[in-house]
Design a protein around this motif. Structure first.
Motif, PDB file in Angstrom:
ATOM      1  N   ARG A 111      97.251 -24.216  89.325  1.00  0.00           N
ATOM      2  CA  ARG A 111      96.032 -24.840  88.821  1.00  0.00           C
ATOM      3  C   ARG A 111      95.548 -24.076  87.598  1.00  0.00           C
ATOM      4  O   ARG A 111      95.296 -22.868  87.680  1.00  0.00           O
ATOM      5  N   VAL A 112      95.426 -24.781  86.476  1.00  0.00           N
ATOM      6  CA  VAL A 112      95.008 -24.120  85.243  1.00  0.00           C
ATOM      7  C   VAL A 112      93.790 -24.809  84.635  1.00  0.00           C
ATOM      8  O   VAL A 112      93.523 -25.980  84.890  1.00  0.00           O
ATOM      9  N   ALA A 113      93.088 -24.060  83.807  1.00  0.00           N
ATOM     10  CA  ALA A 113      91.980 -24.609  83.028  1.00  0.00           C
ATOM     11  C   ALA A 113      92.550 -25.244  81.766  1.00  0.00           C
ATOM     12  O   ALA A 113      93.376 -24.640  81.081  1.00  0.00           O
ATOM     13  N   ILE A 120      86.426 -26.925  91.167  1.00  0.00           N
ATOM     14  CA  ILE A 120      85.768 -28.107  91.726  1.00  0.00           C
ATOM     15  C   ILE A 120      86.606 -29.351  91.436  1.00  0.00           C
ATOM     16  O   ILE A 120      86.982 -29.600  90.298  1.00  0.00           O
ATOM     17  N   ASP A 123      98.013 -28.766  88.536  1.00  0.00           N
ATOM     18  CA  ASP A 123      96.715 -29.413  88.309  1.00  0.00           C
ATOM     19  C   ASP A 123      96.085 -28.845  87.045  1.00  0.00           C
ATOM     20  O   ASP A 123      95.954 -27.631  86.906  1.00  0.00           O
ATOM     21  N   GLU A 124      95.704 -29.740  86.150  1.00  0.00           N
ATOM     22  CA  GLU A 124      95.022 -29.322  84.924  1.00  0.00           C
ATOM     23  C   GLU A 124      93.541 -29.688  85.065  1.00  0.00           C
ATOM     24  O   GLU A 124      93.186 -30.860  85.007  1.00  0.00           O
ATOM     25  N   LEU A 125      92.705 -28.673  85.207  1.00  0.00           N
ATOM     26  CA  LEU A 125      91.285 -28.931  85.440  1.00  0.00           C
ATOM     27  C   LEU A 125      90.471 -28.772  84.158  1.00  0.00           C
ATOM     28  O   LEU A 125      90.760 -27.898  83.330  1.00  0.00           O
ATOM     29  N   TYR A 185      95.286 -20.286  88.953  1.00  0.00           N
ATOM     30  CA  TYR A 185      95.409 -19.964  90.369  1.00  0.00           C
ATOM     31  C   TYR A 185      96.723 -20.551  90.863  1.00  0.00           C
ATOM     32  O   TYR A 185      97.011 -21.731  90.641  1.00  0.00           O
ATOM     33  N   ARG A 232      87.530 -27.438  81.936  1.00  0.00           N
ATOM     34  CA  ARG A 232      86.871 -26.134  81.982  1.00  0.00           C
ATOM     35  C   ARG A 232      85.469 -26.227  82.587  1.00  0.00           C
ATOM     36  O   ARG A 232      84.885 -25.227  82.991  1.00  0.00           O
ATOM     37  N   GLU A 233      84.967 -27.432  82.652  1.00  0.00           N
ATOM     38  CA  GLU A 233      83.662 -27.631  83.280  1.00  0.00           C
ATOM     39  C   GLU A 233      83.768 -27.547  84.808  1.00  0.00           C
ATOM     40  O   GLU A 233      82.769 -27.483  85.501  1.00  0.00           O
ATOM     41  N   ASN A 234      85.010 -27.598  85.307  1.00  0.00           N
ATOM     42  CA  ASN A 234      85.193 -27.601  86.762  1.00  0.00           C
ATOM     43  C   ASN A 234      85.740 -26.287  87.318  1.00  0.00           C
ATOM     44  O   ASN A 234      86.152 -26.217  88.472  1.00  0.00           O
ATOM     45  N   ILE A 235      85.777 -25.272  86.490  1.00  0.00           N
ATOM     46  CA  ILE A 235      86.223 -23.952  86.949  1.00  0.00           C
ATOM     47  C   ILE A 235      85.158 -22.922  86.584  1.00  0.00           C
ATOM     48  O   ILE A 235      84.591 -22.968  85.490  1.00  0.00           O
ATOM     49  N   ILE A 284      86.093 -20.204  91.189  1.00  0.00           N
ATOM     50  CA  ILE A 284      85.734 -21.444  91.869  1.00  0.00           C
ATOM     51  C   ILE A 284      86.339 -22.625  91.117  1.00  0.00           C
ATOM     52  O   ILE A 284      86.262 -22.676  89.890  1.00  0.00           O
TER      53      ILE A 284
END
Lengths: 61, 61, 61, 61, 61, 61
Positions: free
Chosen positions: E7-9, C43, E44-46, A3, E48-51, C41
Motif C-alpha cells: 500500500r503506497v501513497a 483510510i 493499493d494506491e491511496l 506499508y 495522500r488525503e487517506n494516509i 493510518i
C-alpha cells in the motif's frame, strides 16, 4: 509511507525474515522512490491449516 | 459499518486494548457519525521479529 | 510501529479524515506508549455496494 | 486471483475451516467465474480479547 | 501460497508496479523457497488525503 | 463478529456482489455458528494492473 503485509504458510527463520525485509524495502525504495525510513513491513506466519488454495486447506489432510 | 484493524509490535495489556477500543470507537462515532454498534475493531499483536522499519526487523538483533 | 487501517462505507470529508487521524494517533500514543511519529493510518472509503452486513449489501437496493 | 481473508473471534475446528474454505471457494468460482485454482483463502482466529464491537472487547469482562 | 499486500501513497506507473512485483516475487521465492506461481501480490494506491503519519494527513494541507 | 475481505481482479456486477455476500454469510453462519447480523463483508475490486501472479501483472501486457 509504504506499508507491506506479507503472509506466508508455515514459519520462516529470523534470517529469512530479515533478508526479505531488507530486500523488499530496497526494491520499493529504489523503484518507487520512497524513503527507506518510511517503509514498514509486517509478516504473518499462518498455520497451513488456516490457508486454502483451490478450496482445500494446505495441511493436505 | 466501519472496520478498524490495529497492528502493533509487541503485546498490549487487556486494559490497553479495552481503552483503545473504547476511544477509537468513540472517535469514529462522533467524527464520522457512525453508529457505535456497527464499529468493529480487531487488534493484532505481532512479534518484533515480524515487523521491519527501514529494512530492519524491530527486534534489534 | 503501529499500523491502523480504517475502512468505512461511503465517503468522509477531508476534515473528518484529519480529525480521525489526529485522535486515533493520540489515543494509541497515550494508551500504548507508542511514539506518534511511528503511527501510520490508512483510510479506505468503500462504496456501499461493496460492503455487506447480515448478508445484504449496504446500498439497500 | 481472488484473495479472501476471514477473521473470526475464537477458534474453529479443522473441519469448520475445511468446510468454509470449500464453500467460499465454490461460491466465488460459480458466481464470479473465477478458476478455483486461483482462489486463496486465509483464516485468522483472534482472541476475544483482541476484538471489539460497540467499543467493548468481546471477552465480556 | 504467499500473499503480499503493498500500500503506497500516490500513484505508481505501470512500469514501477511491474518491477516491484517482479523483484518482490523473486525475493520471496529465493529467500523463503516458495514456488513463484504461488506468490500473489496486490498493490493499493491511496490518495495522500487517506494516509496519516504522526497524526497528520500526508496531503500536507 | 466475523470480518471477511474479498479482493478480486477486475469488476463484479452488483448482482454478483449481492450473491457472493449472501452465500458467504450463509456459509459462515451455518458452519461456524456465527449470528448473521455480526458478519461483515468488504469487497475490493482491483485493476488487473495492480495484481501480480508469478511476478507478472495480470493485465498481460
Amino acid at each position: 509511507m509504504p506499508y507491506v503485509s506479507i503472509r506466508v504458510a508455515g514459519t520462516l527463520t529470523r534470517e529469512q525474515k530479515a533478508q526479505i525485509a531488507s530486500e523488499v524495502t530496497e526494491t520499493i525504495h529504489r523503484v518507487a522512490n520512497k524513503p527507506k525510513e518510511n517503509i514498514m513491513i509486517m509478516i504473518d506466519e499462518l498455520s497451513r491449516e488456516n490457508i486454502a488454495k483451490e478450496g482445500k486447506l494446505l495441511d493436505g489432510k
